[in-house]
Design a protein around this motif. Sequence first.
Motif, PDB file in Angstrom:
ATOM      1  N   ARG A   1       0.881  -1.177   0.000  1.00  0.00           N
ATOM      2  CA  ARG A   1       0.000   0.000   0.000  1.00  0.00           C
ATOM      3  C   ARG A   1       0.910   1.215   0.000  1.00  0.00           C
ATOM      4  NH1 ARG A   1      -2.075   4.275   0.330  1.00  0.00           N
ATOM      5  NH2 ARG A   1      -2.382   3.807  -1.844  1.00  0.00           N
ATOM      6  N   VAL A   2       1.255   1.648  -1.214  1.00  0.00           N
ATOM      7  CA  VAL A   2       2.222   2.726  -1.397  1.00  0.00           C
ATOM      8  C   VAL A   2       1.646   3.726  -2.380  1.00  0.00           C
ATOM      9  CG1 VAL A   2       4.570   3.315  -2.102  1.00  0.00           C
ATOM     10  CG2 VAL A   2       4.128   1.126  -0.999  1.00  0.00           C
TER      11      VAL A   2
ATOM     12  N   ASP B   1      -9.966   6.491  -7.544  1.00  0.00           N
ATOM     13  CA  ASP B   1     -10.668   5.632  -8.498  1.00  0.00           C
ATOM     14  C   ASP B   1     -12.034   6.262  -8.718  1.00  0.00           C
ATOM     15  OD1 ASP B   1     -11.712   3.683 -10.040  1.00  0.00           O
ATOM     16  OD2 ASP B   1     -11.367   2.019  -8.655  1.00  0.00           O
ATOM     17  N   LEU B   2     -12.031   7.340  -9.482  1.00  0.00           N
ATOM     18  CA  LEU B   2     -13.259   8.121  -9.655  1.00  0.00           C
ATOM     19  C   LEU B   2     -14.332   7.338 -10.378  1.00  0.00           C
ATOM     20  CD1 LEU B   2     -11.720  11.593 -10.553  1.00  0.00           C
ATOM     21  CD2 LEU B   2     -12.476  10.757  -8.325  1.00  0.00           C
TER      22      LEU B   2
ATOM     23  N   GLY C   1      -3.236   6.687   6.604  1.00  0.00           N
ATOM     24  CA  GLY C   1      -3.954   7.697   7.380  1.00  0.00           C
ATOM     25  C   GLY C   1      -3.644   9.134   7.035  1.00  0.00           C
ATOM     26  N   ARG C   2      -2.807   9.382   6.033  1.00  0.00           N
ATOM     27  CA  ARG C   2      -2.429  10.768   5.719  1.00  0.00           C
ATOM     28  C   ARG C   2      -3.471  11.463   4.851  1.00  0.00           C
ATOM     29  NH1 ARG C   2       1.073  12.881   9.030  1.00  0.00           N
ATOM     30  NH2 ARG C   2       1.701  14.385   7.452  1.00  0.00           N
TER      31      ARG C   2
ATOM     32  N   MET D   1     -10.365   6.801   0.241  1.00  0.00           N
ATOM     33  CA  MET D   1     -11.166   5.579   0.189  1.00  0.00           C
ATOM     34  C   MET D   1     -10.366   4.441  -0.437  1.00  0.00           C
ATOM     35  SD  MET D   1     -13.938   4.181   1.047  1.00  0.00           S
ATOM     36  CE  MET D   1     -15.110   2.871   0.660  1.00  0.00           C
ATOM     37  N   VAL D   2      -9.644   4.716  -1.505  1.00  0.00           N
ATOM     38  CA  VAL D   2      -8.802   3.695  -2.132  1.00  0.00           C
ATOM     39  C   VAL D   2      -7.772   3.192  -1.125  1.00  0.00           C
ATOM     40  CG1 VAL D   2      -7.050   3.278  -3.904  1.00  0.00           C
ATOM     41  CG2 VAL D   2      -9.130   4.545  -4.480  1.00  0.00           C
ATOM     42  N   GLU D   3      -7.174   4.131  -0.391  1.00  0.00           N
ATOM     43  CA  GLU D   3      -6.187   3.773   0.635  1.00  0.00           C
ATOM     44  C   GLU D   3      -6.796   2.843   1.683  1.00  0.00           C
ATOM     45  OE1 GLU D   3      -4.183   6.119   4.356  1.00  0.00           O
ATOM     46  OE2 GLU D   3      -4.141   7.131   2.408  1.00  0.00           O
TER      47      GLU D   3
END
Length: 936
Positions: free
Chosen positions: A726-727, A732-733, A766-767, A741-743
Motif C-alpha cells: 500500500r504505497v 478511483d473516480l 492515514g495521511r 477511500m482507495v487507501e
Amino acid sequence: MDAARTIATGAPEADAADTAADDTSRVTPIAADEAGRVTPMMEQYIEIKAANPDCLLFYRMGDFYELFFDDAEIASRALGIVLTKRGKHRGADIPMCGVPVERADEYLHRLIAFGHRVAVCEQLEDPAAARKRGGRSVVRRDVIRLVTPGTLTEDSLLDARRNNYLAALARSRASAGDDRFALAWIDISTGEFRVAACERTSLAAAIARIEPGEIIVSDGLYSDTELAPTLRGLPALTPLTRDVFDGATAERRLAAFFGIATTAAFGAFSRVELTAAAAAITYVERTQLGKRPPIAPPAREAAGATLVLDAATRSNLELNRTLAGDRRGSLLAAIDRTIMAAGARLLAQRLAAPLTDAAEIGHRLDAVALFTADAAARGDIRAQLKRAPDLARALSRLVVGRGGPRDLAAIRDGIFAAAEFAARLGAIAELPREIAQIVETLRRTDTALAAELGKVLADELPALRRDGGFVRAGYAAALDEARALRDESRRVIAALQVRYAETTGVRALKIRHNNVLGYFVDVPASHGEKLMSSPLNATFIHRQTTAGQVRFTTVELGELEAKIATAAERALALELEIFERMAMTVAAASATIKDAAEAMAALDVACALAALAIERDYVRPQVDGSLVFAIEGGRHPVVEQMLAAGGGPFVANDCDLSPLPPPLPAPRAGECKQEAGRIWIVTGPNMAGKSTFLRQNALIAILAQIGSFVPARAAHIGVVDRLFSRVGAADDLARGHSTFMVEMVETAAILNQAGERALVILDEIGRGTATFDGLSIAWATIEHLHEQNRCRALFATHFHEMTALAAKLPHLHNATMRVKEWQGDVVFLHEVVAGAADRSYGIQVAKLAGLPASVVERAKVVLAQIEAEDRVSPARRLIDDLPLFASARGAAPPQQDSALADLLEALAALNPDEMSPRDALETLYALKAQLAKTKG
C-alpha cells in the motif's frame, strides 16, 4: 483522415452480380435495383452479417475489405478513414468504408486495441468461376476467421515479448452461498494452457496476474451485480451464452478437442475447473473456424503454488510497467537480459507468479548459478540464442493455416539450434536438475525434419506463400520445368514494359499484376489523361483509377497474359502443394517442437539472470521454509540502475524482519506463544528514501522467489506466500472512490487477508484524512498487524507519536532515515538506522521544491507556534493512556462510579417546577457537597 480506401472512378456503377462476377474494379455496387429488390451481393452480405452480429465484418471485394452500414461508421471513426455512401438499400444510402487487403493487419491491430471483434470474410472462388454459373451469380464468400483480442497469432498483431492470453472464468454455485470459481487461460500463439481454482476474494488478484487480452464469462456471471466491480473494469470482457459454460458437457468437449476418451490422463480437475477449460477451448474452436491450434493439454496449478499479489500491489511495485503505463522504469525492464522473445515471455510469466516452493526455487537458482560460474558456457549459449527463432509462434501459425515460408524456416533453424544447445550443454560435467531436463528435451527434436526443410527452402524467402519462389531450385523437377516456362514469359513482359515506356514517354510506366486485374499497365495519375487521349487511347484501354494511379490494359498484354497464366499458375500450385505437405509434417511433430521451444526459453532466462547477476553484482539468496527475512546491503534494482546511468551511487541498507530469537517474549493473557515476524516503523523526511527502502525489500523477495539472484550483499528469505503493498496515492473516480477511500480499501484487504507468511509494505497510512483520524487509523493498523496478522511488515509514517509503541509491542522496531542539517538546509543521506525521527523536515523539502520564500518563512512561524501548543502532551503519555489492541479489543464498556451514579440519580429525581427558590438553593448546595465527596 487516412485515405485507406479509394473510390474507383471512370466506370459506371454496376449491379451486385456484375461486380461480384468480375471484381475488376472497386466500384461499390448498387445494393438494390430500380424495383427496390435486394441485389444478390447485398443479400449475401446481409446473410453473413446476420451470422456474426457481434463482429465488424471485413467483406472481401477484390483488393479491399469493405465494411457497410453501422460497421462502416464504427470503423471509420476508430480508424480515421473516409466514410462514403454508395448505392441504396431500402431507399437509404449505404455507409461504406474499406481497407486494403495488404494493410489489413495494421487496421485489425487498431480495431482490436479499441476492443472490437472482427469477422474476416474472404472470397472462396475465382470470379471467373462465378461468371460460369450465370450473370447474376455472386462470388462465394464466407467468414474464415473471427479476430478477437485473445485469439491473435500474427506477429504484426502481437507483442513478441508478451503473452496474449484468452481467459475463461467459470463459477459453480454452492447451496450455502459459498461459490467456487476457476480460471482457464490459453495463449493460442504459443500453445500454453493452464487452469486454476480461486476464491472470490482472490479473483481480482488472479486476473491481474494473468493480464488476459480477452476474458470470456457466461451471461449470468456478466450480469452478477456482486462481481460487476471486478469484471466491468477489464479491458476486453466478452459475455457468452450459457452453453459455452455448460458443466454437464465440459469434460466431453475437452476430451473431444484433444482426441481422447477421458480427461483423467491430464490429472484431477474439479467440475468448475473443467467448465472453465472447456469454455476456453470452445471459444478457440469457434473463432478459428475448424483450425486446431497446437494447444498443450491443460496444466492445473495447485492452490498456493505461487506468491499472491493483488492488482494494487502489482501496480504499486511497478512490476511490469510503471504507474504511468510505461515498460521503461519497471522491474521487468530492469532485469530483462533475455535474447529470445520466448525467453522474455517466460521471464514475464515468472515475475507475475513467483514460486512458493523453496525446493523448486532452489532448482531455478542452481541453473542461474551454473551460468554465473561458467562464463564460457554462458557466452556460447547467449551467442547461439541470438540465432534462435520464436519456435512456438511460428508453429502455431503453421498449424492454423496462417504461416508462411519464413515460419517453415523458423522451424528448421529452431530444431538445428536445439541440437547445438544440447551438444554444448552436454559437454558440461555436472548439470543442475533444470538444465539437465532442458538438455533431455532438446535432444528429442527431429533433426531429420530440419534437414528436409533445409532441402526444400530457398535462401531468400518471401513473407507470404502466395508470392511463390520459396522452394529451392532442383528440389522438384516438375516445379523447375513450370518455372522455366513462366520466367521466359516474364522476360517478355519486362521487354514489353520498356517498349510501352518508350512509346508513351512515361518513364514511370510499370506492368504489374494482381489477382483481380491480372496484368495491367500502371502509370501515375498525372500521366493518366495522356494515355486516355488520342493517339495512345487506341492502344491503351482504361481499366481502373485509384488514388494516385491509373491502370490500363492492351490487346497485346491480354494475349501474353493468357500464355503466361498456365505456366505461372502451375508453378505456384506446385509450390503451395509442397508448402502444405511440409506444414503437415511440422504439425505432426508439434509436441516435440513445442517442448523444445519451452526448453530454449527456460535456457534463455537462466542465462539472462546469470548475466544480470554478473553485470549488477547480485548474490544468490538463501530461500527456505522459515519466517526469516534478513537482507544485508539491499538495493533497489530499478533505482540503482537509473542512478548508475547518471553516474550516481546507490546507498545500500539492511533490513531484518525475522522473528525475535529465543527466548520469545512472554505471552499476554489469552495469547498463544508463537513466532511472529517483526514490524519496522520507518520514519524520516520526505525525499529521504523511505518509499524506495520499502519497495526494494518487496522487490528483493519477489526476485528471490522467481529464482533470480538479488541486489544485496546477502539475503536470507523465508518463503512469502502473499505480498501486499500500500504505497502512493491514487483515486478511483470511476467507482466513486476518493484517494483516501482507495487507501482504506487496500488497507482493509491487507488486514483481512495477511497471514504470518505474508510480507506487508505500508506507506503513509492515514495521511489522506484529518490528523487525529489518520493517526488513530495508523495506530490501530499497527496493533492489528502485530497482534492479529503477526506478519513481516514495513510501515513508513510521519506520525512520530507511533514510534513510542515499540516500548510496548515486542515485535515492533523503530528505524529512521538519516539526515543532516546544514546551514538551514537538510541533506538526505538515504541511510536507514535504528531509532525514530522527531521531525519530518517538510518545510525544507518544500523549499527544495521551489515554494516562494515568503511561504516557506511563514510556514516556519506557523510550525513553531503549533509545536509549542500541540506538543505539551508527549506521545509517552498517550501510550500509557491507551490499552493495546489485544486488551482494548476484548475490554468491556467502562463502569460508572457508584457515588457518581447516586448523584445523577438524585439529580434526575428533582422537579424544579415544584421547588421554592429557597428549596432549590439548598438542594444545589447539597448536590455540590455530594460531588465534592465523590472527587475526594
